[in-house]
Design a protein around this motif. Structure first.
Motif, PDB file in Angstrom:
ATOM      1  N   ASN A 130       0.794  -1.240  -0.099  1.00  0.00           N
ATOM      2  CA  ASN A 130      -0.023   0.103   0.218  1.00  0.00           C
ATOM      3  C   ASN A 130       0.827   1.236  -0.029  1.00  0.00           C
ATOM      4  OD1 ASN A 130      -3.132   0.700   0.445  1.00  0.00           O
ATOM      5  ND2 ASN A 130      -2.156   1.963   1.588  1.00  0.00           N
ATOM      6  N   ASN A 157       1.057   3.982  -3.084  1.00  0.00           N
ATOM      7  CA  ASN A 157       0.722   5.219  -2.935  1.00  0.00           C
ATOM      8  C   ASN A 157       1.906   6.081  -3.375  1.00  0.00           C
ATOM      9  OD1 ASN A 157      -1.670   5.016  -1.658  1.00  0.00           O
ATOM     10  ND2 ASN A 157      -1.224   5.443   0.460  1.00  0.00           N
ATOM     11  N   LYS A 167       1.646   6.453  -6.860  1.00  0.00           N
ATOM     12  CA  LYS A 167       0.546   7.264  -7.336  1.00  0.00           C
ATOM     13  C   LYS A 167       0.890   8.750  -7.154  1.00  0.00           C
ATOM     14  CE  LYS A 167      -2.983   5.316  -5.411  1.00  0.00           C
ATOM     15  NZ  LYS A 167      -4.068   5.396  -4.441  1.00  0.00           N
ATOM     16  N   PHE A 168       1.753   9.090  -6.146  1.00  0.00           N
ATOM     17  CA  PHE A 168       1.792  10.446  -5.926  1.00  0.00           C
ATOM     18  C   PHE A 168       3.275  10.969  -6.115  1.00  0.00           C
ATOM     19  CE2 PHE A 168      -1.545   9.213  -3.118  1.00  0.00           C
ATOM     20  CZ  PHE A 168      -2.539   9.795  -3.431  1.00  0.00           C
ATOM     21  N   ASP A 207       9.556   8.573  -0.971  1.00  0.00           N
ATOM     22  CA  ASP A 207       9.474   8.751  -2.115  1.00  0.00           C
ATOM     23  C   ASP A 207       9.783  10.247  -2.393  1.00  0.00           C
ATOM     24  OD1 ASP A 207       6.961  10.935  -1.923  1.00  0.00           O
ATOM     25  OD2 ASP A 207       5.829   8.744  -1.391  1.00  0.00           O
ATOM     26  N   ILE A 258      -4.977  11.579   6.855  1.00  0.00           N
ATOM     27  CA  ILE A 258      -4.823  10.454   5.962  1.00  0.00           C
ATOM     28  C   ILE A 258      -5.081   9.007   6.459  1.00  0.00           C
ATOM     29  CG2 ILE A 258      -3.278  11.970   4.215  1.00  0.00           C
ATOM     30  CD1 ILE A 258      -0.970  10.525   5.500  1.00  0.00           C
ATOM     31  N   TYR A 272     -10.369   9.168   3.431  1.00  0.00           N
ATOM     32  CA  TYR A 272      -9.860  10.652   3.497  1.00  0.00           C
ATOM     33  C   TYR A 272      -8.862  10.430   2.303  1.00  0.00           C
ATOM     34  CZ  TYR A 272      -7.717  14.939   4.373  1.00  0.00           C
ATOM     35  OH  TYR A 272      -7.396  16.379   4.252  1.00  0.00           O
ATOM     36  N   LYS A 273      -8.875  11.527   1.555  1.00  0.00           N
ATOM     37  CA  LYS A 273      -7.805  11.722   0.367  1.00  0.00           C
ATOM     38  C   LYS A 273      -7.639  13.255   0.141  1.00  0.00           C
ATOM     39  CE  LYS A 273     -10.495   9.557  -2.888  1.00  0.00           C
ATOM     40  NZ  LYS A 273     -11.006   8.894  -4.181  1.00  0.00           N
ATOM     41  N   THR A 274      -6.452  13.448   0.167  1.00  0.00           N
ATOM     42  CA  THR A 274      -6.095  14.928  -0.046  1.00  0.00           C
ATOM     43  C   THR A 274      -6.799  15.573  -1.108  1.00  0.00           C
ATOM     44  OG1 THR A 274      -4.099  14.581  -0.766  1.00  0.00           O
ATOM     45  CG2 THR A 274      -4.160  14.958   1.497  1.00  0.00           C
ATOM     46  N   GLY A 281      -8.242   5.930  -6.054  1.00  0.00           N
ATOM     47  CA  GLY A 281      -8.186   5.270  -4.794  1.00  0.00           C
ATOM     48  C   GLY A 281      -9.432   5.156  -4.102  1.00  0.00           C
ATOM     49  N   THR A 282      -9.584   4.584  -3.078  1.00  0.00           N
ATOM     50  CA  THR A 282     -10.792   4.294  -2.048  1.00  0.00           C
ATOM     51  C   THR A 282     -10.479   5.381  -0.929  1.00  0.00           C
ATOM     52  OG1 THR A 282      -9.864   2.465  -1.010  1.00  0.00           O
ATOM     53  CG2 THR A 282     -11.216   1.972  -2.883  1.00  0.00           C
ATOM     54  N   GLY A 283      -9.228   5.716  -0.359  1.00  0.00           N
ATOM     55  CA  GLY A 283      -9.072   6.361   0.663  1.00  0.00           C
ATOM     56  C   GLY A 283      -9.184   5.224   1.944  1.00  0.00           C
ATOM     57  N   GLY A 317      -6.962   2.724   2.097  1.00  0.00           N
ATOM     58  CA  GLY A 317      -5.702   1.959   2.109  1.00  0.00           C
ATOM     59  C   GLY A 317      -5.054   2.217   3.512  1.00  0.00           C
ATOM     60  N   LEU A 318      -4.721   3.547   4.133  1.00  0.00           N
ATOM     61  CA  LEU A 318      -3.991   3.753   5.274  1.00  0.00           C
ATOM     62  C   LEU A 318      -4.718   3.296   6.393  1.00  0.00           C
ATOM     63  CD1 LEU A 318      -1.959   7.011   4.464  1.00  0.00           C
ATOM     64  CD2 LEU A 318      -1.038   4.893   4.564  1.00  0.00           C
TER      65      LEU A 318
HETATM   66  P1  ADP Z   1      -6.239   5.022  -1.284  1.00  0.00           P
HETATM   67  O1  ADP Z   1      -6.587   3.516  -0.810  1.00  0.00           O
HETATM   68  O2  ADP Z   1      -7.116   5.756  -1.849  1.00  0.00           O
HETATM   69  O3  ADP Z   1      -4.847   5.167  -2.057  1.00  0.00           O
HETATM   70  P2  ADP Z   1      -4.870   5.902   1.236  1.00  0.00           P
HETATM   71  O4  ADP Z   1      -5.693   5.817   2.463  1.00  0.00           O
HETATM   72  O5  ADP Z   1      -3.771   4.679   0.805  1.00  0.00           O
HETATM   73  O6  ADP Z   1      -6.064   6.170  -0.065  1.00  0.00           O
HETATM   74  O7  ADP Z   1      -4.226   7.399   1.173  1.00  0.00           O
HETATM   75  C1  ADP Z   1      -5.202   8.282   1.418  1.00  0.00           C
HETATM   76  C2  ADP Z   1      -4.594   9.743   1.008  1.00  0.00           C
HETATM   77  O8  ADP Z   1      -3.428  10.035   1.679  1.00  0.00           O
HETATM   78  C3  ADP Z   1      -4.252   9.845  -0.506  1.00  0.00           C
HETATM   79  O9  ADP Z   1      -5.521   9.933  -0.956  1.00  0.00           O
HETATM   80  C4  ADP Z   1      -3.318  10.737  -0.642  1.00  0.00           C
HETATM   81  O10 ADP Z   1      -4.204  12.119  -0.691  1.00  0.00           O
HETATM   82  C5  ADP Z   1      -2.456  10.531   0.524  1.00  0.00           C
HETATM   83  N1  ADP Z   1      -1.302   9.964   0.290  1.00  0.00           N
HETATM   84  C6  ADP Z   1      -0.940   8.443   0.978  1.00  0.00           C
HETATM   85  N2  ADP Z   1       0.393   8.335   0.477  1.00  0.00           N
HETATM   86  C7  ADP Z   1       0.976   9.367   0.091  1.00  0.00           C
HETATM   87  C8  ADP Z   1       2.326   9.703  -0.653  1.00  0.00           C
HETATM   88  N3  ADP Z   1       3.090   8.865  -0.645  1.00  0.00           N
HETATM   89  N4  ADP Z   1       2.334  10.906  -1.277  1.00  0.00           N
HETATM   90  C9  ADP Z   1       1.508  11.920  -1.181  1.00  0.00           C
HETATM   91  N5  ADP Z   1       0.050  11.618  -0.471  1.00  0.00           N
HETATM   92  C10 ADP Z   1      -0.216  10.345   0.089  1.00  0.00           C
END
Ligand code: ADP
Length: 658
Positions: free
Chosen positions: A556, A560, A563-564, A589, A602, A607-609, A615-617, A619-620
């Motif tokens: 995960n 991420n 992705k970012f 990263d 997060i 929650y997603k920034t 993504g589903t928000g 994961g974390l």
């Molecule tokens: P998802 O399952 O949608 O990826 P996460 O719970 O994993 O959602 O992440 C939530 C939010 O945390 C992301 O939508 C993003 O905004 C932020 N995020 C997570 N990892 C990173 C990263 N490596 N760099 C920047 N933002 C991140």
């Protein structure tokens, strides 16, 4: 005019200053005073006499250098005493101490001094005092001698005896045949009025010699003279000691010598005195009309000062000393005489302070006791008041404490209730928002799927759709299907892990191997334009994890990061902290980074920034739950625009240590 007035006042000032200066000089000058006493130095009366002399001079502002000589006359041995006196004067002369004045006391010293023929006797002024029978013939030869005759008043002394005695009495005195004794005898005969007192000689001698009590009744008051004869003196003394106090047989001191001292000591009844010797010191002379020592000293000092001031002794006639009625407190006590029965003319000496000021001291004692009692009661009252106050305060405090304790218990109960309520509310809110999020997250892809599927399926519209559009629509439907699937699986995953529905398969793994494996599987997934780096320590650390779930967490993080991050690199790393015994697997990263205020958010579900980010928000949130169940924690370090670092920290042990 003014000038004359100024001159006058100036002269006056100078005159006054000179006079003052002269007076000061006079006072500052120390006068040498020689005091000559007749008897021995051990007589306590002389110590007091010397003090009176010093005090008298001091009171008049005279500074005195005082020396004393004691003739120590034991009996009346004229030549020996004159010789002794001459010797003492010589000794002073040898010491270069020449007096400015000589004060000489009592008959013996006065007589011996004038007979020494010493040079000083004619040149130095002499003042005598306490002399009962001055040698007038001798005195005529000296014009530098003056003084005071202590003229015995026999009648008044006999009156004193009469006042003290409750019956007729015999006052007896010892007299010898010396010059002085003969003088006294003559004086008695001259003074005593036969109509008042019978003058007798050896009145009771007969009884003493016969030893035949009871004695004759005494019908009158007698002044009886006993001649001292060598042959019967011991006998008389022995008999005297036999007479008890019930006989009105009183010793009457008219001269001072050893015979008188012993005689008076042996006599058990009251003893009176017509001279000051031993009065107040032996405590057995009860009363008399005498020139007391303080009077004698004051008179001598007064005359000496007149001489110091320039008056010639020849211009100062010999005067008769003042006398006073005195009685001794101790003797009064001894013979049980209440001072109240005596006339007021008597001065009581040796009276203790308490007795003299009996009324005042009693009053003072009563007042002090009352004051003390008042103070004690006041203190007691204050103390009990304070105690009461204290107890009251303590009781108040106690009840307040109890109230407070009750309030605290209530408060904590309320707090607990509040916490429970808040938790319930939070849960309800979470559920609410979760459901709201869920419906939103599900509705969005479902709308896309349903919308495009309906378009494709509608016979009216489907004809107008080109093949290209049809393909795109199918792609969107597929994408949303995948997203929906992922969402459903994530939600199920989260709820299963959280509720403990699934059990974790915990096994021991060597962390380096695990991380290397994850790296290998992700090498193909990470964008080609990004560097993908592996940074691990080779420390053989073992961790207890569910391999699948742990891999899911790191995957995960990597997903991420992928992705970012658009440029730069992604690092998968691992290190071991031997101090805390924790293993840390991290993904770093060089992506967009996260704002500090968003770093905690997060981990919240959905929650997603960026709402439009892929993504589903969830994961974390899932990662946090998994790591929590593996007894670890997740840490984030991120800087917007520079990149992020997600670390999974879990307990580990070094292989070799086991
Ligand atoms: P998802 O399952 O949608 O990826 P996460 O719970 O994993 O959602 O992440 C939530 C939010 O945390 C992301 O939508 C993003 O905004 C932020 N995020 C997570 N990892 C990173 C990263 N490596 N760099 C920047 N933002 C991140």
């Amino acid at each position: 005019m003014n000038l004359t007035a100024t001159n006058k006042s100036f002269s006056l000032i100078i005159l006054v200053s000179c006079l003052l200066f002269y007076a000061c000089r006079q006072q500052e000058k120390s006068h040498k005073v020689l005091v000559v006493h007749s008897y021995e130095a051990t007589y306590e009366g002389y110590k007091d006499f010397n003090k009176y002399i010093l005090k008298g001079f001091k009171q008049k502002g005279y500074n005195i250098d005082l020396k004393t000589l004691y003739l120590d006359c034991e009996a009346y041995m004229e030549n020996a005493e004159i010789e002794h006196m001459r010797h003492m004067l010589k000794e002073l002369e040898d010491k270069n101490w020449k007096p400015d004045i000589i004060l000489v006391n009592e008959d013996q010293a006065h007589y011996s001094l004038l007979n020494t023929r010493h040079e000083w006797i004619r040149t130095i002024p002499i003042v005598f005092g306490g002399v009962n029978y001055p040698n007038w013939e001798l005195l005529k030869q000296f014009d530098n001698v003056t003084g005071f005759q202590d003229k015995i008043d026999f009648m008044r002394n006999l009156d004193v005896i009469r006042e003290f005695s409750e019956s007729n009495f015999v006052a007896f005195s010892f007299l010898d045949s010396t010059f002085l004794d003969r003088k006294i005898r003559e004086d008695i005969k001259e003074q005593v009025n036969p109509s008042e007192y019978v003058l007798s000689e050896e009145f009771l001698m007969k009884e003493i010699e016969d030893r035949t009590p009871p004695f004759r009744p005494i019908e009158k008051n007698y002044m009886d003279i006993w001649p001292i004869r060598k042959k019967n003196i011991e006998y008389i003394f022995w008999n005297l000691s036999q007479y008890k106090t019930n006989l009105p047989y009183y010793f009457f001191q008219v001269k001072q010598d050893y015979v008188s001292i012993i005689g008076s000591d042996l006599c058990q009844n009251m003893k009176f005195t017509a001279i000051n010797e031993y009065f107040g010191y032996r405590k057995n002379l009860i009363a008399g009309y005498i020139t007391t020592l303080p009077i004698q000293a004051a008179e001598e000092v007064e005359a000496a000062i007149e001489i110091f001031k320039g008056k010639k002794p020849s211009d100062m006639p010999i005067r008769t000393s003042r006398k006073e009625y005195v009685t001794d407190w101790f003797a009064l006590r001894r013979w049980n005489i209440n001072p109240d029965r005596l006339s007021k003319k008597y001065k009581i000496i040796n009276m203790p302070f308490y007795e003299r000021y009996k009324w005042e001291t009693n009053l003072l004692a009563v007042l002090s006791t009352l004051l003390l009692l008042y103070v004690i009661s006041y203190l007691y009252r204050t103390r009990s008041r304070e105690k009461k106050k204290k107890n009251q305060a303590l009781a108040n405090l106690k009840s307040r404490n109890e109230e407070l304790a009750v309030a605290i218990t209530q408060l904590s109960r309320q707090k607990e209730e509040l916490i429970v309520a808040r938790e319930l509310a939070e849960k309800a809110e979470l559920k609410q928002s979760f459901l709201a999020n869920m419906s939103h997250e599900i509705r969005t892809p479902l709308n896309a799927i349903v919308g495009f599927a309906n378009l494709l399926n509608d016979p009216e519209t489907s004809q107008d759709i080109s093949d290209e559009e049809r393909r795109e629509m199918m792609q969107i439907i597929n994408q949303n299907n995948t997203l929906l699937l992922k969402l459903i699986s994530d939600i199920l995953d989260l709820s299963r892990i959280e509720s403990g529905y699934i059990t974790l398969e915990i096994h021991e793994y060597e962390i380096t191997k695990l991380v290397k494996e994850i790296y290998r599987t992700h090498e193909v997934i990470i964008h080609k334009k990004l560097d993908f780096e592996l940074k691990i320590e080779e420390t053989p650390v073992l961790i207890q994890v569910d391999k699948l779930r742990f891999t899911q967490v790191i995957a995960n993080f990597l997903s991420n990061a992928n992705k970012f991050t658009t440029k730069g690199k992604i690092t998968l790393g691992y290190y071991f902290n031997p101090e805390s015994r924790e293993a840390c697997v991290y993904v770093e990263d060089t992506g967009i980074g996260i704002e500090p205020d968003q770093q905690k958010m997060i981990f919240s579900r959905f929650y997603k920034t960026n709402e439009f980010a892929q993504g589903t928000g969830l994961g974390l949130s899932i990662c946090q739950v998994i790591i929590g169940r593996l007894n670890g924690r997740i840490e984030v370090a991120s800087e917007p625009g520079k990149g992020s670092r997600f670390s999974a920290i879990i307990p580990g042990t070094i292989k070799e240590e086991r």
